[in-house]
Design a protein around this motif. Structure first.
Motif, short mmCIF file in Angstrom:
data_model
loop_
_atom_site.label_atom_id
_atom_site.label_comp_id
_atom_site.label_asym_id
_atom_site.label_seq_id
_atom_site.Cartn_x
_atom_site.Cartn_y
_atom_site.Cartn_z
N GLY A 3 -54.12 -71.57 -15.01
CA GLY A 3 -53.38 -70.72 -14.09
C GLY A 3 -54.31 -70.29 -12.96
N PRO A 77 -46.07 -64.18 -15.84
CA PRO A 77 -46.17 -64.86 -14.55
C PRO A 77 -45.53 -64.02 -13.45
CG PRO A 77 -45.45 -66.38 -16.26
CD PRO A 77 -45.44 -65.01 -16.86
N ASP A 91 -50.44 -66.22 -11.65
CA ASP A 91 -49.63 -67.43 -11.53
C ASP A 91 -50.02 -68.40 -12.64
OD1 ASP A 91 -47.87 -69.35 -10.49
OD2 ASP A 91 -49.47 -70.24 -9.28
N TYR A 92 -49.10 -68.61 -13.59
CA TYR A 92 -49.30 -69.59 -14.66
C TYR A 92 -47.96 -69.90 -15.29
CZ TYR A 92 -48.89 -65.96 -18.29
OH TYR A 92 -48.43 -64.97 -19.11
#
Length: 154
Positions: A3, A77, A91-92
């Motif tokens: 991520g 996320p 962000d993942y």
């Protein structure tokens, strides 16, 4: 890559390259943030079961998730992570990291062997003999051995 952290004010994303990352001001940290208000060892990022968790390491200026100060918390996320006053969007993809089923609890997973099953269920007896239950003398016919507490079964 597991991520990335995208800076809120713009700039290059910070890749999350392994499952356990130390964030801080020191060069020995996995993610180095060269700001005076970031502690030497500020927080820990850990990936468990496909989800990222953050744990504050008693930093002076704190760690926040979506505006609320936290000691330990799951990062979903899109959550906003603030290290001191420096914001990042997390962000993942949990599915790409092996998540199965619904998200786990908000708190970081703990060692299951840390407490007994009775303690985790809230059924363990307290070690003190002063405030808990009393023994009843079955040979004593005096009144008052049983107290009537409506909230406790007899």
């Amino acid at each position: 890559m597991f991520g990335q952290l995208i800076p809120s004010g713009g700039g290059d994303p910070v890749p999350l390259l392994k499952e356990n990352l130390l964030v801080g001001r020191r060069e020995s940290c996995d993610i180095v943030l060269r700001f005076a208000n970031v502690s030497a060892h500020h927080c820990q990022l850990e990936c468990h079961g496909g989800y990222w968790y953050v744990r504050d390491l008693n930093s002076r200026n704190g760690t926040k998730v979506n505006g609320g100060r936290v000691m330990e918390k799951r990062l979903n996320p899109g959550d906003e992570l603030a290290v001191a006053k420096h914001g990042y969007r997390v962000d993942y993809s949990p599915i790409d990291l092996g998540a199965i089923g619904p998200p786990p609890s908000e708190d970081a997973p703990t060692d299951l062997l840390e407490k007994s099953l009775l303690e985790r269920a809230g059924l363990a007896r307290g070690g003190s003999s002063s405030g808990g239950s009393r023994r009843v003398d079955i040979l004593n016919d005096d009144a008052g051995q049983f107290t009537s507490d409506k909230n406790k079964p007899v």
